[in-house]
Design an enzyme around this catalytic site. Structure first.
Site, PDB file in Angstrom:
ATOM      1  N   SER A 189       0.803  -1.222   0.000  1.00  0.00           N
ATOM      2  CA  SER A 189       0.000   0.000   0.000  1.00  0.00           C
ATOM      3  C   SER A 189       0.837   1.272   0.000  1.00  0.00           C
ATOM      4  O   SER A 189       1.624   1.496  -0.909  1.00  0.00           O
ATOM      5  CB  SER A 189      -0.955  -0.039   1.196  1.00  0.00           C
ATOM      6  N   HIS A 190       0.705   2.069   1.057  1.00  0.00           N
ATOM      7  CA  HIS A 190       1.362   3.376   1.107  1.00  0.00           C
ATOM      8  C   HIS A 190       2.797   3.286   1.609  1.00  0.00           C
ATOM      9  O   HIS A 190       3.479   4.298   1.670  1.00  0.00           O
ATOM     10  CB  HIS A 190       0.558   4.281   2.029  1.00  0.00           C
ATOM     11  N   ASP A 212      -2.985   6.373  -3.105  1.00  0.00           N
ATOM     12  CA  ASP A 212      -1.806   5.768  -2.491  1.00  0.00           C
ATOM     13  C   ASP A 212      -1.171   4.711  -3.398  1.00  0.00           C
ATOM     14  O   ASP A 212      -1.554   4.563  -4.557  1.00  0.00           O
ATOM     15  CB  ASP A 212      -2.155   5.170  -1.126  1.00  0.00           C
ATOM     16  N   ASP A 256      -1.329   1.492  -3.797  1.00  0.00           N
ATOM     17  CA  ASP A 256      -2.147   0.472  -4.466  1.00  0.00           C
ATOM     18  C   ASP A 256      -3.519   0.978  -4.889  1.00  0.00           C
ATOM     19  O   ASP A 256      -4.369   0.189  -5.299  1.00  0.00           O
ATOM     20  CB  ASP A 256      -2.280  -0.771  -3.579  1.00  0.00           C
ATOM     21  N   ASP A 272      -6.117   2.354  -3.270  1.00  0.00           N
ATOM     22  CA  ASP A 272      -7.364   2.232  -2.518  1.00  0.00           C
ATOM     23  C   ASP A 272      -7.637   3.428  -1.608  1.00  0.00           C
ATOM     24  O   ASP A 272      -8.733   3.572  -1.089  1.00  0.00           O
ATOM     25  CB  ASP A 272      -7.442   0.904  -1.743  1.00  0.00           C
ATOM     26  N   ARG A 273      -6.645   4.297  -1.420  1.00  0.00           N
ATOM     27  CA  ARG A 273      -6.877   5.465  -0.571  1.00  0.00           C
ATOM     28  C   ARG A 273      -7.111   6.720  -1.404  1.00  0.00           C
ATOM     29  O   ARG A 273      -6.718   6.771  -2.571  1.00  0.00           O
ATOM     30  CB  ARG A 273      -5.664   5.726   0.326  1.00  0.00           C
ATOM     31  N   LYS A 330     -11.628  -0.547  -0.343  1.00  0.00           N
ATOM     32  CA  LYS A 330     -11.760   0.893  -0.474  1.00  0.00           C
ATOM     33  C   LYS A 330     -11.222   1.284  -1.838  1.00  0.00           C
ATOM     34  O   LYS A 330     -10.463   0.537  -2.447  1.00  0.00           O
ATOM     35  CB  LYS A 330     -11.049   1.620   0.662  1.00  0.00           C
TER      36      LYS A 330
HETATM   37  C1  VG1 Z   1      -3.831   1.306   8.293  1.00  0.00           C
HETATM   38  C2  VG1 Z   1      -5.072   2.144   8.487  1.00  0.00           C
HETATM   39  C3  VG1 Z   1      -6.322   1.315   8.239  1.00  0.00           C
HETATM   40  C4  VG1 Z   1      -6.234   0.697   6.833  1.00  0.00           C
HETATM   41  C5  VG1 Z   1      -4.949  -0.088   6.693  1.00  0.00           C
HETATM   42  C6  VG1 Z   1      -4.754  -0.625   5.293  1.00  0.00           C
HETATM   43  O1  VG1 Z   1      -3.831   0.252   9.223  1.00  0.00           O
HETATM   44  O2  VG1 Z   1      -5.111   2.692   9.777  1.00  0.00           O
HETATM   45  O3  VG1 Z   1      -7.461   2.115   8.375  1.00  0.00           O
HETATM   46  O4  VG1 Z   1      -7.330  -0.144   6.599  1.00  0.00           O
HETATM   47  O5  VG1 Z   1      -3.833   0.748   6.976  1.00  0.00           O
HETATM   48  O6  VG1 Z   1      -4.799   0.395   4.359  1.00  0.00           O
HETATM   49  P1  VG1 Z   1      -2.966   0.299  10.583  1.00  0.00           P
HETATM   50  O7  VG1 Z   1      -3.181  -1.038  11.233  1.00  0.00           O
HETATM   51  O8  VG1 Z   1      -1.548   0.592  10.197  1.00  0.00           O
HETATM   52  O9  VG1 Z   1      -3.534   1.422  11.378  1.00  0.00           O
HETATM   53  V1  VG1 Z   1      -3.874   0.257   2.951  1.00  0.00           V
HETATM   54  O10 VG1 Z   1      -4.242   1.519   1.985  1.00  0.00           O
HETATM   55  O11 VG1 Z   1      -2.409   0.046   3.643  1.00  0.00           O
HETATM   56  O12 VG1 Z   1      -4.318  -1.259   2.254  1.00  0.00           O
HETATM   57 CO    CO Z   2      -3.640   1.189   0.138  1.00  0.00          CO
END
Ligand code: VG1
Ligand code: CO
Length: 546
Positions: A113-114, A280, A282, A284-285, A379
């Site tokens: 992801s990010h 982000d 991937d 989804d954000r 998302k």
């Molecule tokens: C974080 C965010 C959470 C989100 C997750 C995956 O998790 O707080 O809301 O669903 O990332 O998002 P954490 O456990 O680090 O708080 V993504 O865009 O990384 O798939």
């Molecule tokens: Co993401």
């Protein structure tokens, strides 16, 4: 081509977190590390013989190598067909859509992801089930259990296949179909939003910028925003995906998406556009901005819900709304006004899947820049951007006016999240424990000028299947609806990240124009006092404030 069975030994650290298994690339590159996890997935998901698997990732470093390994393992384990995105690319929401559209058994999405990408940065993998959504905890628990006693994996001895051309290749008894990564997803967006209205908006002098942050949304945003909707070339910034995401941190927030923020606040040579957004790694954000104006993700969910009838795909009405527990209660107020049910789930998109499958909710959101709906089971960053464009096209008003008018009607939920990244794990645990130790003494006390009404460790019982998820965040709840929440991140790859979530509701319109940090200042001080956060972590300020 023959399938071989390779002996292996378990790795102890393959527990999936909030969103799959995330580790440093170097960890994934160890002999058998990826293979063990993939085999553990295949051993845990039931009978998929002859069925379809969807495979793709955000294009980060190690994506292509991982895809080749997984293809050969899928063939040796008996999948009938794999749909893989061209170049090995699929954004997370596009993968979710392809799983659903093609009735696949499930999918493997390669992304951290990010988190930054590159040889010394992060890689990740997660399994999504046939509804297109992240595997629920029951499945991830079974996968983790299997990683601890795995003794062998199956892989086909075969040459790598080309991922760059659309078409079909045979891999043993399995067919590999390289599919257009964007087309199905773009069709889905056209079916939900009024593209003609958005086209007219963009043709009428409305200006926008979209920052793909060198990550996976580049090709999606270019195809949809520029090629289809007619936004001028250059609307998509950093639109060419790179294996290291340009050395950046593709997290769409005010800290990491500073290039877009500078554009939107008029700090560059171009006039600030009317609308700005970023996604982000991937896809989804999303972060949404107006000219010199930031929309919090919690408000964005509430405003999308309140204006859902602007978009053709939602004009039949919405079933209900769900938000993660730390997300502000702004959406709850909209749900109440619309006579809809509002659900509060633990952090992580996997908890929304059952609610959407059961038809209980249409819209979901997280404070962490995640918004989406039942059109997929992830998302969806570009979906949120298009929803906002559709609302702007219908309401013909500025982002700032739409948001402030929303506050006037519903009140404002001042909200902020403070992240302390890379903290010592033991110290992070102590911070939460320090608050837990006061669960019986805090209620009844006044903190930050407010009365504490209750404290707990958030626990969720899924209303559909009854499964219970405990220890999902330490909460200090106030009589007036204000909240202080502490949680440890489940997506990081080094040390611990403490997330402090702060919320305070303000009904008085005359007090709606404060900076969130100022409005929450007393809450921030109180949170530090009760948790000893800064003393225990050895930090005098957060690394990221959103
Ligand atoms: C974080 C965010 C959470 C989100 C997750 C995956 O998790 O707080 O809301 O669903 O990332 O998002 P954490 O456990 O680090 O708080 V993504 O865009 O990384 O798939
Ligand atoms: Co993401």
């Amino acid at each position: 081509m023959s399938a071989s069975v390779v002996a292996t030994r378990p790795f102890e650290d393959q527990k999936p977190g909030t969103s799959g298994l995330r580790k440093k690339v170097k960890v994934f590159q160890q002999a058998n590390y990826l293979e063990n996890f993939v085999q553990a997935v295949f051993d845990s998901i039931g009978d998929f013989a002859g069925q379809t698997l969807v495979l793709g990732g955000d294009g980060r470093f190690y994506n292509r190598q991982a895809i080749q390994i997984i293809l050969k393992m899928a063939a040796a384990n008996g999948f009938g067909r794999v749909l893989v995105g061209q170049g090995g690319i699929l954004s997370t929401p596009a993968a979710s859509h392809i799983i659903r559209k093609h009735k696949a058994f499930g999918g493997l999405i390669l992304s951290a992801s990010h988190n930054p990408a590159g040889p010394d940065e992060d890689f990740g993998i997660k399994y999504n089930i046939g509804n297109g959504g992240p595997a629920p905890e029951g499945v991830t628990d079974a996968i983790f259990a299997r990683t601890k006693d795995i003794g062998e994996y199956r892989i086909l001895a075969a040459d790598d296949i080309s991922l760059d051309d659309i078409g079909e290749t045979q891999l043993g008894d399995m067919r590999v179909e390289v599919v257009d990564a964007v087309a199905d997803y773009a069709d889905l967006m056209r079916s939900l939003f009024d593209f003609d209205a958005i086209r007219a908006l963009l043709a009428g002098g409305f200006t926008m910028a979209f920052d793909a942050m060198h990550a996976v949304t580049g090709p999606y945003a270019t195809a949809i925003l520029e090629d289809d909707l007619g936004a001028p070339k250059g609307t998509v910034m950093n639109g060419v995906s790179k294996e290291d995401f340009g050395g950046g941190h593709p997290d769409p927030n005010l800290t990491y998406a500073h290039e877009l923020v500078d554009v939107m606040y008029g700090k560059t040579s171009r006039p600030a556009p009317d609308f700005g957004a970023a996604s982000d790694g991937d896809g989804d954000r999303n972060m949404v901005l107006g000219n010199g104006f930031f929309v919090t993700p919690s408000d964005s969910l509430a405003i999308i819900a309140a204006n859902a009838d602007c978009a053709p795909g939602y004009q039949g009405g919405i079933a209900g709304i769900a938000r993660s527990m730390p997300t502000s209660a702004a959406a709850d107020r909209v749900a109440e006004a619309m006579g809809l049910e509002c659900f509060e789930t633990p952090t992580g998109w996997k908890f929304f899947g059952n609610l959407m499958d059961a038809g209980k909710v249409t819209l979901c959101g997280e404070e962490s820049f995640g918004t989406g709906s039942s059109h997929v089971r992830e998302k969806d960053g570009l979906w949120a951007v298009l929803f906002w464009l559709n609302i702007l096209a219908v309401r013909k008003d500025s982002v700032a006016n739409i948001v402030t008018e929303h506050w006037r009607k519903f009140g404002r939920n001042y909200y902020s999240r403070h992240d302390y990244e890379g903290v010592d794990s033991a110290a992070a645990g102590q911070v939460l424990q320090t608050v837990r130790d006061q669960f019986t003494t805090l209620p009844g006390q006044r903190l930050a000028g407010r009365l504490v009404s209750a404290c707990d460790d958030f626990s969720y019982a899924d209303p559909v299947d009854g499964s219970v998820s405990s220890n999902q965040g330490v909460r200090v709840l106030f009589e007036d609806g204000s909240r202080i929440i502490f949680r440890l991140s489940g997506t990081g790859t080094s040390g611990a990240t403490i997330r402090l979530y702060l919320e305070s509701y303000e009904a008085d319109v005359c007090k709606h124009d404060m900076d969130a940090q100022d409005a929450l200042a007393e809450m921030i001080t109180a949170a530090n006092e009760i948790s000893k956060l800064q003393a225990l972590s050895g930090r005098d300020r957060p690394t990221v404030i959103t």
